[in-house]
Design an enzyme around this catalytic site. Structure first.
Site, PDB file in Angstrom:
ATOM      1  N   GLY A  75       2.935  -1.134   4.297  1.00  0.00           N
ATOM      2  CA  GLY A  75       2.925   0.304   4.010  1.00  0.00           C
ATOM      3  C   GLY A  75       4.336   0.797   3.728  1.00  0.00           C
ATOM      4  O   GLY A  75       4.865   0.643   2.627  1.00  0.00           O
ATOM      5  N   GLY A  76       4.971   1.354   4.737  1.00  0.00           N
ATOM      6  CA  GLY A  76       6.288   1.979   4.585  1.00  0.00           C
ATOM      7  C   GLY A  76       7.308   1.131   3.842  1.00  0.00           C
ATOM      8  O   GLY A  76       7.986   1.615   2.920  1.00  0.00           O
ATOM      9  N   GLU A 104      -6.989   4.277   7.796  1.00  0.00           N
ATOM     10  CA  GLU A 104      -6.823   5.717   7.556  1.00  0.00           C
ATOM     11  C   GLU A 104      -8.066   6.292   6.894  1.00  0.00           C
ATOM     12  O   GLU A 104      -8.441   7.444   7.136  1.00  0.00           O
ATOM     13  CB  GLU A 104      -5.562   5.955   6.698  1.00  0.00           C
ATOM     14  CG  GLU A 104      -4.303   5.758   7.531  1.00  0.00           C
ATOM     15  CD  GLU A 104      -3.079   5.323   6.752  1.00  0.00           C
ATOM     16  OE1 GLU A 104      -3.062   5.428   5.518  1.00  0.00           O
ATOM     17  OE2 GLU A 104      -2.121   4.855   7.406  1.00  0.00           O
ATOM     18  N   GLY A 149       2.450   2.206  10.795  1.00  0.00           N
ATOM     19  CA  GLY A 149       3.361   3.334  10.666  1.00  0.00           C
ATOM     20  C   GLY A 149       4.002   3.770  11.970  1.00  0.00           C
ATOM     21  O   GLY A 149       4.601   4.840  12.057  1.00  0.00           O
ATOM     22  N   ASN A 173       0.874  -1.173   0.000  1.00  0.00           N
ATOM     23  CA  ASN A 173       0.000   0.000   0.000  1.00  0.00           C
ATOM     24  C   ASN A 173       0.912   1.224   0.000  1.00  0.00           C
ATOM     25  O   ASN A 173       1.485   1.566   1.032  1.00  0.00           O
ATOM     26  CB  ASN A 173      -0.887  -0.036   1.261  1.00  0.00           C
ATOM     27  CG  ASN A 173      -1.716   1.219   1.407  1.00  0.00           C
ATOM     28  OD1 ASN A 173      -1.810   2.029   0.495  1.00  0.00           O
ATOM     29  ND2 ASN A 173      -2.326   1.382   2.584  1.00  0.00           N
ATOM     30  N   TRP A 174       1.015   1.844  -1.162  1.00  0.00           N
ATOM     31  CA  TRP A 174       1.945   2.980  -1.272  1.00  0.00           C
ATOM     32  C   TRP A 174       1.380   4.248  -0.633  1.00  0.00           C
ATOM     33  O   TRP A 174       2.067   5.247  -0.516  1.00  0.00           O
ATOM     34  CB  TRP A 174       2.282   3.247  -2.740  1.00  0.00           C
ATOM     35  CG  TRP A 174       3.033   2.149  -3.431  1.00  0.00           C
ATOM     36  CD1 TRP A 174       3.392   0.930  -2.907  1.00  0.00           C
ATOM     37  CD2 TRP A 174       3.519   2.139  -4.785  1.00  0.00           C
ATOM     38  NE1 TRP A 174       4.062   0.187  -3.840  1.00  0.00           N
ATOM     39  CE2 TRP A 174       4.166   0.903  -5.014  1.00  0.00           C
ATOM     40  CE3 TRP A 174       3.477   3.062  -5.828  1.00  0.00           C
ATOM     41  CZ2 TRP A 174       4.757   0.568  -6.235  1.00  0.00           C
ATOM     42  CZ3 TRP A 174       4.061   2.726  -7.047  1.00  0.00           C
ATOM     43  CH2 TRP A 174       4.694   1.503  -7.245  1.00  0.00           C
ATOM     44  N   LYS A 175       0.100   4.223  -0.300  1.00  0.00           N
ATOM     45  CA  LYS A 175      -0.581   5.393   0.276  1.00  0.00           C
ATOM     46  C   LYS A 175      -0.365   6.620  -0.611  1.00  0.00           C
ATOM     47  O   LYS A 175      -0.261   6.480  -1.832  1.00  0.00           O
ATOM     48  CB  LYS A 175      -0.108   5.631   1.714  1.00  0.00           C
ATOM     49  CG  LYS A 175      -0.181   4.363   2.566  1.00  0.00           C
ATOM     50  CD  LYS A 175      -0.031   4.636   4.023  1.00  0.00           C
ATOM     51  CE  LYS A 175       0.002   3.318   4.773  1.00  0.00           C
ATOM     52  NZ  LYS A 175      -0.036   3.488   6.214  1.00  0.00           N
ATOM     53  N   SER A 205       3.582  -2.163  10.378  1.00  0.00           N
ATOM     54  CA  SER A 205       5.037  -2.155  10.580  1.00  0.00           C
ATOM     55  C   SER A 205       5.685  -3.497  10.262  1.00  0.00           C
ATOM     56  O   SER A 205       6.638  -3.904  10.931  1.00  0.00           O
ATOM     57  CB  SER A 205       5.376  -1.683  12.001  1.00  0.00           C
ATOM     58  OG  SER A 205       4.889  -0.376  12.211  1.00  0.00           O
ATOM     59  N   GLU A 231      -5.218  -5.283  10.403  1.00  0.00           N
ATOM     60  CA  GLU A 231      -4.228  -4.242  10.654  1.00  0.00           C
ATOM     61  C   GLU A 231      -4.548  -3.523  11.960  1.00  0.00           C
ATOM     62  O   GLU A 231      -5.431  -2.649  11.986  1.00  0.00           O
ATOM     63  CB  GLU A 231      -4.238  -3.222   9.513  1.00  0.00           C
ATOM     64  CG  GLU A 231      -3.931  -3.801   8.162  1.00  0.00           C
ATOM     65  CD  GLU A 231      -3.370  -2.752   7.225  1.00  0.00           C
ATOM     66  OE1 GLU A 231      -2.262  -2.953   6.727  1.00  0.00           O
ATOM     67  OE2 GLU A 231      -4.029  -1.716   7.015  1.00  0.00           O
ATOM     68  N   HIS A 239      -9.467   0.693   4.695  1.00  0.00           N
ATOM     69  CA  HIS A 239      -8.208   0.921   5.411  1.00  0.00           C
ATOM     70  C   HIS A 239      -8.491   1.835   6.605  1.00  0.00           C
ATOM     71  O   HIS A 239      -9.313   2.749   6.519  1.00  0.00           O
ATOM     72  CB  HIS A 239      -7.171   1.554   4.475  1.00  0.00           C
ATOM     73  CG  HIS A 239      -5.805   1.585   5.077  1.00  0.00           C
ATOM     74  ND1 HIS A 239      -5.426   2.548   5.983  1.00  0.00           N
ATOM     75  CD2 HIS A 239      -4.753   0.748   4.933  1.00  0.00           C
ATOM     76  CE1 HIS A 239      -4.184   2.297   6.370  1.00  0.00           C
ATOM     77  NE2 HIS A 239      -3.756   1.208   5.744  1.00  0.00           N
TER      78      HIS A 239
HETATM   79  C1  PEP Z   1      -0.742   0.021   6.123  1.00  0.00           C
HETATM   80  O1  PEP Z   1      -1.074   1.177   6.309  1.00  0.00           O
HETATM   81  O2  PEP Z   1      -1.451  -0.710   5.401  1.00  0.00           O
HETATM   82  C2  PEP Z   1       0.485  -0.449   6.775  1.00  0.00           C
HETATM   83  C3  PEP Z   1       0.568  -1.703   7.079  1.00  0.00           C
HETATM   84  O3  PEP Z   1       1.437   0.485   7.032  1.00  0.00           O
HETATM   85  P1  PEP Z   1       2.901   0.234   7.690  1.00  0.00           P
HETATM   86  O4  PEP Z   1       3.437  -1.026   7.092  1.00  0.00           O
HETATM   87  O5  PEP Z   1       3.690   1.442   7.304  1.00  0.00           O
HETATM   88  O6  PEP Z   1       2.676   0.121   9.148  1.00  0.00           O
END
Ligand code: PEP
Length: 251
Positions: free
Chosen positions: A235-236, A99, A175, A10-12, A214, A169, A97
């Site tokens: 994500g990151g 967010e 994050g 997920n590049w957001k 994470s 999640e 998601h």
């Molecule tokens: C996400 O937002 O889907 C996610 C898992 O982010 P991160 O890996 O950065 O925690």
């Protein structure tokens, strides 16, 4: 039958088109180092979905969007319809998601409409569930995930359910650098599968449940080793091709 193993990025709201294309090409370039058994999905911003679809052409990497509209088409300024996403060659769409639930007020009602749009256009939803820190500390994480599943996933037909990916999640791990332990992940993934089984029976055994929060190369293997964890929503770490691929080596 073994469940699908999935690593989805997920590049957001990151990367401009040129950066996204470069990232996608780097994922393609390194893909052969990872077991063919892993299904990679990249989910860039809407603006370069088309270019990323082109960049991964000829590989087995699939592309997904990060959201879709509740409506099919019409006077909904700024929205992107599921049909538009599908027409670009995308196969997946992330829905619900945290967010989007948190910052854009998405509710189960909204998500039921988005799921219907996704299925009407043959997109596979990656439906996200998970509790926040307060809910975890109060011991309500099971109830929160159950409600998020019952209110949306339970409305699917058996055929739709057969084309669903779930991502657990925990909001407190997204994050933040804080990861759920492999045991915490397994505990809730097994619980989610039990909830799915109560409605869909044996088909629940086939539904991939991804862990997100994470997840990185250093912790993926331990988490993915758990019976009910079928991969990750990343994500990151998905913004660095080497890290994203290395997570796939966690299987
Ligand atoms: C996400 O937002 O889907 C996610 C898992 O982010 P991160 O890996 O950065 O925690």
């Amino acid at each position: 039958m073994a469940r699908k193993k999935i690593v989805a990025g997920n590049w957001k709201m990151n990367t401009v088109p040129a950066e996204g294309v470069e990232l996608a090409k780097n994922v393609v370039a390194g893909r052969s180092e990872v077991c063919e058994c892993v299904n990679f999905i990249v989910c860039p911003p809407f603006t370069h979905l088309s270019q990323v679809v082109e960049a991964v052409k000829g590989s087995d990497i699939a592309v997904g969007a990060q959201d879709c509209a509740t409506e099919a088409k019409g006077a909904y300024t700024g929205e992107i319809a599921a049909s538009m996403i599908a027409a670009l060659g995308c196969k997946y769409v992330i829905l619900g998601h945290s967010e989007r639930r948190q910052y854009y007020g998405e509710t189960s009602e909204t998500l039921n409409k988005k799921m219907a749009q996704a299925y009407a256009n043959n997109l596979i939803p990656i439906y996200c569930v998970g509790e926040n820190l307060e809910e975890r500390e109060a011991g309500n994480h099971f109830a929160v995930c159950k409600a998020q599943i019952e209110e949306v996933v339970f409305n699917l037909t058996e055929e739709q359910f057969a084309n669903l990916v779930i991502a657990y999640e925990p909001v407190w791990a997204i994050g933040t650098g804080k990861t759920a332990t492999a045991e915490q992940a397994q505990e809730i993934h097994a619980y989610i599968r039990e909830v799915l089984r109560s409605k869909f029976g044996a088909a629940a055994e086939e539904c991939p449940i991804l862990y997100g929060g994470s997840c990185k190369p250093s912790n993926a293997a331990e988490i993915f080793a758990k019976e009910d964890v079928d991969g990750g929503l990343i994500g990151g770490a998905a913004l660095v091709a080497g890290d994203f691929l290395a997570i796939g080596k966690g299987f």
